[in-house]
Scaffold this motif. Sequence first.
Motif, PDB file in Angstrom:
ATOM      1  N   HIS A 156       0.843  -1.199   0.000  1.00 48.07           N
ATOM      2  CA  HIS A 156       0.000   0.000   0.000  1.00 48.07           C
ATOM      3  C   HIS A 156       0.878   1.249   0.000  1.00 48.07           C
ATOM      4  O   HIS A 156       1.898   1.299   0.696  1.00 48.07           O
ATOM      5  N   LEU A 158       2.090   4.739   1.035  1.00 51.98           N
ATOM      6  CA  LEU A 158       2.043   5.615   2.202  1.00 51.98           C
ATOM      7  C   LEU A 158       2.991   6.778   1.978  1.00 51.98           C
ATOM      8  O   LEU A 158       4.084   6.605   1.433  1.00 51.98           O
ATOM      9  N   SER A 159       2.588   7.950   2.418  1.00 44.28           N
ATOM     10  CA  SER A 159       3.523   9.076   2.413  1.00 44.28           C
ATOM     11  C   SER A 159       4.552   8.864   3.517  1.00 44.28           C
ATOM     12  O   SER A 159       4.376   8.030   4.419  1.00 44.28           O
ATOM     13  N   GLU A 162       2.873   9.519   6.859  1.00 41.27           N
ATOM     14  CA  GLU A 162       1.990   8.418   7.256  1.00 41.27           C
ATOM     15  C   GLU A 162       2.801   7.223   7.726  1.00 41.27           C
ATOM     16  O   GLU A 162       2.471   6.591   8.744  1.00 41.27           O
ATOM     17  N   ARG A 163       3.839   6.892   6.994  1.00 41.56           N
ATOM     18  CA  ARG A 163       4.661   5.737   7.357  1.00 41.56           C
ATOM     19  C   ARG A 163       5.277   5.907   8.742  1.00 41.56           C
ATOM     20  O   ARG A 163       5.241   4.991   9.568  1.00 41.56           O
ATOM     21  N   VAL A 213      -5.755   6.975   6.432  1.00 37.94           N
ATOM     22  CA  VAL A 213      -5.149   5.784   5.823  1.00 37.94           C
ATOM     23  C   VAL A 213      -6.136   4.619   5.852  1.00 37.94           C
ATOM     24  O   VAL A 213      -6.306   3.894   4.864  1.00 37.94           O
ATOM     25  N   LEU A 246      -1.082  -3.867   6.983  1.00 36.68           N
ATOM     26  CA  LEU A 246       0.153  -3.239   6.507  1.00 36.68           C
ATOM     27  C   LEU A 246       1.342  -4.183   6.634  1.00 36.68           C
ATOM     28  O   LEU A 246       2.235  -4.184   5.768  1.00 36.68           O
ATOM     29  N   THR A 251       3.899  -3.787   3.545  1.00 40.23           N
ATOM     30  CA  THR A 251       4.007  -2.329   3.523  1.00 40.23           C
ATOM     31  C   THR A 251       4.857  -1.832   4.687  1.00 40.23           C
ATOM     32  O   THR A 251       5.663  -0.910   4.539  1.00 40.23           O
TER      33      THR A 251
END
Length: 262
Positions: A156, A158-159, A162-163, A213, A246, A251
């Motif tokens: 997925h 993710l910025s 976000e990560r 998210v 995730l 991810t």
Amino acid sequence: MRTLEPAGGQRRPTTRDRIAGGVRAPIAGTISVLALGGGVSFGPREGREIVFGRNRPLVHVCVGENDLRVSRRQGTLVCADDRWWLSNLGTRPIRIAESHLLFRDEDPLPLDVGYTPLVIRGSDRREHLLEVFVTDCERGAPGPRHGHCTAAETTHELSDTERLALIVLGQRYLRHEPRPQPWTWEATARLLDDIQPGAGWKRRRVEELVTAVRMRLSANGVSGLTAGEVPQPIGNMLNHNLIQELMCSGTLVPRDLEQIEF
């Protein structure tokens, strides 16, 4: 002493070869059932019934033969409406896959195409495995694919922001702690503020970011990420499901912890 004759089907020999990888069958809907002492395979036919349990002479598949916690007729698999349905006749619940429990007198549960492990807890913490595989046109045992390219994992997007927030929120999972739970919003915000001083990390920002998210992944077809999909009380379940997704998708991985450990 033999099990019931599989009229219309065939016996599977006593073996420790598992069937999780697939079963070759000419007819879609063929079911294969395997326990420690062997099993059976049957093609689909309306009303066809497979019985499993401890009493070897009166069942098609014997499971937990020497364990008195397993019922003599523990359950059945019945073909109806082009599906196979699992029923529990025994005193002990049947655990399906990782977590679902099917109890006696509950409505039959339809099995998905593919592999389903069924587990019956016995005496002295023993567990008895019953493996089930239902074929369709695409899910029989494929031929060898030694030289084929490995299928790419679907991760997925993710910025970076976000990560980082999700690594902090899910760090117990990434550390493989037993029975992990997500960090609280407050604790996550405090650590993020320590990592990025002056970046405006507050509880509300973390919650809104993680919620965004979840909603994005839910819109892309990931289940268990909205309040209407999980039972009350919700607690940490939505964030738990998000972190599990995730990680299972690759991810987030344990080496991501390097971003928050100095």
